[in-house]
Design a protein around this motif. Sequence first.
Motif, PDB file in Angstrom:
ATOM      1  N   ASP A  70       0.871  -1.131  -0.189  1.00 26.08           N
ATOM      2  CA  ASP A  70      -0.008   0.037   0.191  1.00 26.08           C
ATOM      3  C   ASP A  70       0.723   1.339  -0.111  1.00 26.08           C
ATOM      4  O   ASP A  70       2.143   1.023   0.209  1.00 26.08           O
ATOM      5  N   MET A  71       0.322   2.421  -0.391  1.00 26.51           N
ATOM      6  CA  MET A  71       1.176   3.770  -0.486  1.00 26.51           C
ATOM      7  C   MET A  71       0.889   4.460   0.615  1.00 26.51           C
ATOM      8  O   MET A  71       1.614   4.554   1.649  1.00 26.51           O
ATOM      9  N   ASP A  72      -0.343   5.269   0.319  1.00 27.72           N
ATOM     10  CA  ASP A  72      -0.693   6.050   1.601  1.00 27.72           C
ATOM     11  C   ASP A  72      -0.875   5.805   3.085  1.00 27.72           C
ATOM     12  O   ASP A  72      -1.522   4.933   3.386  1.00 27.72           O
ATOM     13  N   ILE A  90     -11.721  14.717  -6.571  1.00 30.87           N
ATOM     14  CA  ILE A  90     -10.626  13.886  -6.675  1.00 30.87           C
ATOM     15  C   ILE A  90      -9.442  14.777  -7.310  1.00 30.87           C
ATOM     16  O   ILE A  90      -8.218  14.724  -6.908  1.00 30.87           O
ATOM     17  N   GLU A  91      -9.608  15.413  -8.608  1.00 28.47           N
ATOM     18  CA  GLU A  91      -8.634  16.052  -9.203  1.00 28.47           C
ATOM     19  C   GLU A  91      -8.071  17.199  -8.464  1.00 28.47           C
ATOM     20  O   GLU A  91      -6.969  17.448  -8.441  1.00 28.47           O
ATOM     21  N   TRP A 136      -4.519   7.915  -7.566  1.00 27.11           N
ATOM     22  CA  TRP A 136      -4.569   7.650  -8.853  1.00 27.11           C
ATOM     23  C   TRP A 136      -2.951   7.918  -9.411  1.00 27.11           C
ATOM     24  O   TRP A 136      -2.088   8.171  -8.696  1.00 27.11           O
ATOM     25  N   ARG A 137      -2.873   7.420 -10.627  1.00 28.68           N
ATOM     26  CA  ARG A 137      -1.565   7.233 -11.115  1.00 28.68           C
ATOM     27  C   ARG A 137      -0.552   8.371 -11.225  1.00 28.68           C
ATOM     28  O   ARG A 137       0.457   8.337 -10.707  1.00 28.68           O
ATOM     29  N   SER A 138      -1.303   9.835 -11.219  1.00 23.30           N
ATOM     30  CA  SER A 138      -0.370  10.958 -11.199  1.00 23.30           C
ATOM     31  C   SER A 138       0.272  11.109  -9.711  1.00 23.30           C
ATOM     32  O   SER A 138       1.387  11.583  -9.652  1.00 23.30           O
ATOM     33  N   LEU A 139      -0.499  10.793  -8.622  1.00 22.41           N
ATOM     34  CA  LEU A 139       0.308  10.644  -7.311  1.00 22.41           C
ATOM     35  C   LEU A 139       1.247   9.594  -7.230  1.00 22.41           C
ATOM     36  O   LEU A 139       2.357   9.943  -6.599  1.00 22.41           O
ATOM     37  N   THR A 154      -3.141   1.369  -9.548  1.00 29.26           N
ATOM     38  CA  THR A 154      -3.421   2.473  -9.126  1.00 29.26           C
ATOM     39  C   THR A 154      -5.211   2.597  -9.008  1.00 29.26           C
ATOM     40  O   THR A 154      -5.738   1.610  -9.680  1.00 29.26           O
ATOM     41  N   GLY A 155      -5.762   3.393  -8.304  1.00 29.87           N
ATOM     42  CA  GLY A 155      -7.257   3.232  -8.140  1.00 29.87           C
ATOM     43  C   GLY A 155      -7.855   3.753  -9.265  1.00 29.87           C
ATOM     44  O   GLY A 155      -9.237   3.358  -9.427  1.00 29.87           O
ATOM     45  N   ASP A 156      -7.459   4.458 -10.143  1.00 30.68           N
ATOM     46  CA  ASP A 156      -7.935   4.809 -11.370  1.00 30.68           C
ATOM     47  C   ASP A 156      -7.694   3.753 -12.542  1.00 30.68           C
ATOM     48  O   ASP A 156      -8.367   3.941 -13.658  1.00 30.68           O
TER      49      ASP A 156
END
Length: 228
Positions: free
Chosen positions: A11-13, A72-73, A114-117, A135-137
Amino acid sequence: MTDLPAAVLWDMDGTLVDTEPYWISAEHAIVEEAGGVWNDEYAHQLVGNDLMVSAEFIRDHSPVQLTPVEIIEELLARVIVQVREHVPWRPGARELLSSLQEAGVPSALVTMSWRSLADAVVDALPTGTFAAVITGDEVEHGKPHPEPYFAAARALGVEAADCVAIEDSPTGVRSAVAAGVPTIAVPHVVPVPVTAGAVQVPSLRGLTPTDLGALTSELATQSSAGTT
């Protein structure tokens, strides 16, 4: 049972990086800019969730009128800015990642961000640290559904049951355990209930790849005992 897991699914966060304060700060800002009031009780309910679920929760519990995707964004943009300024690694995480790589054990990132983070965090690590990033997206069903962990095992070409997952939230633990992945819970922002298929440790500091293999064996033994 080998001494080492076939792969480690991270997991990340809250697990790899201590970004939960960044998320909570972003949630407060978005809600307060819309004239509402946010609180940590609400914020803690969102820890580990699929971002679409979190965005809908924010809409339901505040005056924010943005669409879920827009929420989200907005959240991602604010968190990414903070991550680019400083990546708050969790204790022992980078060291364990490095030792896994040295031992030839692949790692995958399994995050509802998401992928960006995810890319912003992965970019701060040596190239090749993660053999796969989920990723979630990019999944149809987010945690606590098992799909993200099945996707990670599939991407690595290994069986989920031969891996070890590392999580910090109840939602993430439920996802990994539902996929049949022996799971290490490292509670951080919110407590994690005792869960069959998961073992809790206070920190990743000092853990080695062999330690992860031993935890896998322990959980497998518990599972076998429970079915006899």
